[in-house]
Every structure is written in C-alpha cells, then in structure tokens.
Design an enzyme around this catalytic site. Structure first.
Site, PDB file in Angstrom:
ATOM      1  N   LYS A  90      50.196  55.177  35.041  1.00  0.00           N
ATOM      2  CA  LYS A  90      49.969  54.868  36.443  1.00  0.00           C
ATOM      3  C   LYS A  90      49.083  55.626  37.593  1.00  0.00           C
ATOM      4  O   LYS A  90      49.670  57.256  37.352  1.00  0.00           O
ATOM      5  CB  LYS A  90      50.690  54.622  37.424  1.00  0.00           C
ATOM      6  CG  LYS A  90      51.813  53.117  36.666  1.00  0.00           C
ATOM      7  CD  LYS A  90      53.304  52.636  37.261  1.00  0.00           C
ATOM      8  CE  LYS A  90      52.577  51.820  37.776  1.00  0.00           C
ATOM      9  NZ  LYS A  90      54.098  50.825  38.823  1.00  0.00           N
ATOM     10  N   VAL A  91      48.234  55.375  37.933  1.00  0.00           N
ATOM     11  CA  VAL A  91      46.730  55.661  39.002  1.00  0.00           C
ATOM     12  C   VAL A  91      46.826  55.031  40.153  1.00  0.00           C
ATOM     13  O   VAL A  91      46.699  54.360  40.047  1.00  0.00           O
ATOM     14  CB  VAL A  91      45.581  56.053  38.015  1.00  0.00           C
ATOM     15  CG1 VAL A  91      45.186  56.953  39.330  1.00  0.00           C
ATOM     16  CG2 VAL A  91      45.687  57.414  36.787  1.00  0.00           C
TER      17      VAL A  91
END
Length: 373
Positions: free
Chosen positions: A144-145
C-alpha cells in the site's frame, strides 16, 4: 437464480469483496479460511490503525514480542512491528493463495502498507516498498502506497519493477486520474524493457464515506438550504461514480488495448471507507450503490456482516454516471468546492495513519519493557 449469500452474488457482477481487517487470531484460527470458503472472500486489507488496535489492544502478540526481544535484545519498536505484521500478512497471503491460483492472479491479494511517515518521501516509499515486497515474499502481496503527490512517482516506479501496488487514500477524481496514469506508465516502462506485465496487479483505493461526512457538514452550513439538503448523502457516491466513468473511458482506450495485448490487467477501483458513518443512512449504502465490473469493495467486519445479512446485490455502479457528474455540478452551484474538502481529507488521512503508527510504536515499546521486566 440469485445467490442466497449476497456476498457471493457480488462476483456475478464483476466485483470482489475484500475484508478490511487483520489480527493474529483471525488468521491463525481458521476464521479467515471460513470466510474465503463461505463468502467467496477475495482479499484482505490492513493499515496502521488496524494493526494498532490488534497489537496494542490485545495480548495476542505478547508471546511473539517476548520471543523477538529475546532473539534480538536491541530490536527497535519499528522493526518489532514489521516482524509481527509480516508474519500476519504471510499467513493471510497463504490462506488466499488458492484464490490467487484459481483466478490466475486476478484476485486473492493481501495488502501491507509502507510506513505512513514516508507519505511525502518518494524514494523512501520506493525503498521500503521493495524491502517489504522481498521480505514478505508472496506473489499475492500488495504494497500500500498513499496517493500523495510524492506517492505518484513511487507508484509508477514500483509497477515498473513488477511490484503489486494498492494505492490508498484517494479522495478526488483528479488525483485518481494521476494514479491511473502512473499505473499505465509503469506498465509501459516495464514493457519497453521486454519484461512481463501479465502478473502485475494493482488497485486504486478510492475513499467513500469520509467524503459524505465532510460534505454533509458543509451542506448543513450552506445558506442555500433546500438545494443543499437535497445533496446530503449523495456526493461521495457521485464522486466515486465519476472516478469509475474515467476508469471505463481509459479501459476502453487504444492505449489500454495495447497493454491488454501484452497481458496487462486493469487497475481495479477499490471502494474503501465503506462503513456507514451516518446512522441516518443505510448500513450497506456504500456497498449496494457501487457494485460493478472491475471493482473491489473492502469492508470492515460490521459492514461485511450487515451486507451478508440483508444486502441487495445489483449492477448499480454503471447507472446514473451522467447524474453523478450533475450532482457534483450542483454542489458547486450551492457554493461548495469539493477540491479543498478532498485535499483536507487526504491530509487528515495521512495524519490519522501517522498518529496510529506512533501510538502503535509507543505501545510496542511499553509492552516490550513490561515483558522484559
């Protein structure tokens, strides 16, 4: 014939249901496997807040913490957190491996977030994402970014490196357009190097209920009361539908067709923040109104149970796309600009995860000291 389980029926409309929750006992007890078997659960998402509640809010991790400290007396709270989180994520990824294999890599993903302290650090995000990808070492992992300005180039680079990415904290259509562009550029860069793109997966996590909470507050303060009140509870869904309209236009473009020829997958829109925050609204509002092809809905446990109990699955997402754009125009007409609201929500989202992460690390330090004593 309609499926008796509303959660299973979502697959018939091209949508995957994911679970926005992780905890050691949930992964290890067989409870996760039961949801996969019973409800055709397609994936799982985690974030710093979820891990904070799991680790500092229970004693489930105490034995693992004590063991890690014995093995590495100088271990930092951050390293200790990743030791615990990686074990949970690996366990969940293994539970979803049959889903991943049965769907040929289209589904069955588990997400782990880079440190929220890196939200405005492009290179730091890339470095940590690569390190976590290698450490978890599961093909059905997504890193997740956050969709911050600094996150966009990181997303492009990670996709080009063949790393699956869950882009999180998306609130505006404009930022979503930049995210989808980064995904396509990453695939194109990889393709130009002669590297395979068929097994790369990504989702764009577009937040929903938080938008209504913030916009409804502004509508309640509006002087144009009748027109404003008519928009309450409608803008978050309209915003999401406008994002989906952009997805469809891109997916059916010549540019996407060229990538499809090379085996590329679409970057699915994932509806996040889909638990209803306003008790006046249906507890399944943000599930029932956003059902459509090439999408995911990640739901917290309470919303998951509610939809399983009384959800009404139907192909709703593609309906009223023009009306969605009109609703956003009406919002402007009553004097409310959506962009400053979505910008503030992004800033608050980044801060909330950073606060949860800080609380988690402080809790781990306290546990460590207590266990050592």
């Amino acid at each position: 014939m309609a499926h008796p389980n509303p959660l299973c029926a979502l697959r018939d409309f091209g949508q995957s249901i994911w679970y926005d929750y992780i905890r050691k006992d949930f992964v290890e007890s067989g409870a996760l496997q039961a949801l996969i078997a019973e409800d055709r659960l397609g994936g799982l998402t985690s974030n710093p807040s979820i891990f904070d509640k799991a680790i500092t809010g229970s004693d489930l991790y105490d034995a693992a913490i004590a063991q890690a400290v014995r093995a590495h007396p100088a271990i930092t709270p951050t390293a200790l957190f990743y030791e615990l989180a990686v074990a949970d994520v690996q366990g969940a990824a293994e539970a979803f491996l049959p889903v991943y294999q049965a769907t040929d890599g289209a589904d069955g993903y588990v997400s782990l977030e880079v440190s929220p302290t890196l939200a405005h650090d492009t290179q730091g995000t890339i470095d940590e994402a690569v390190a976590l990808w290698q450490r978890v070492d599961r093909p059905n992992l997504m890193i997740k970014v956050p969709a911050t300005v600094a996150g966009i180039p990181a997303i492009e680079q990670l996709i080009a490196q063949g790393i699956n990415v869950n882009v999180t904290l998306l609130f505006s259509v404009a930022r979503y357009q930049a995210v989808l562009e980064a995904y396509l550029r990453g695939l194109e860069a990889r393709s130009r190097q002669g590297l395979p793109i068929a097994r790369i997966a990504s989702v764009a996590s577009f937040f929903v209920s938080r938008v209504d909470s913030a916009v409804d507050e502004a509508l309640d303060a509006s002087t144009d009361s009748a027109a404003a009140q008519a928009l309450r509870g409608k803008i978050a869904i309209a915003n999401a539908k406008c994002a989906y309209a952009h997805f469809l236009a891109t997916y059916h473009s010549a540019r996407h067709a060229a990538l499809n020829q090379a085996g590329a997958r679409p970057q699915r829109l994932l509806w996040a923040s889909t638990g209803t925050k306003n008790p006046a609204y249906s507890d399944v509002l943000y599930v029932e109104t956003l059902i459509g092809e090439h999408t995911v809905n990640t739901v917290p446990p309470a919303t998951y149970a509610a939809f399983k109990d009384h959800g009404q699955p139907a192909a709703t997402l593609g309906e009223g796309l023009d009306a969605a754009a009109q609703a956003l125009a009406q919002l402007t007409a009553v004097g409310i600009a959506l962009e400053p609201i979505t910008t503030r929500l992004e800033e608050e989202g980044v801060q909330a995860f950073a606060d949860a992460f800080a609380h988690l690390l402080a809790g781990l330090q306290a546990k460590r000291e207590r266990l050592a004593a």
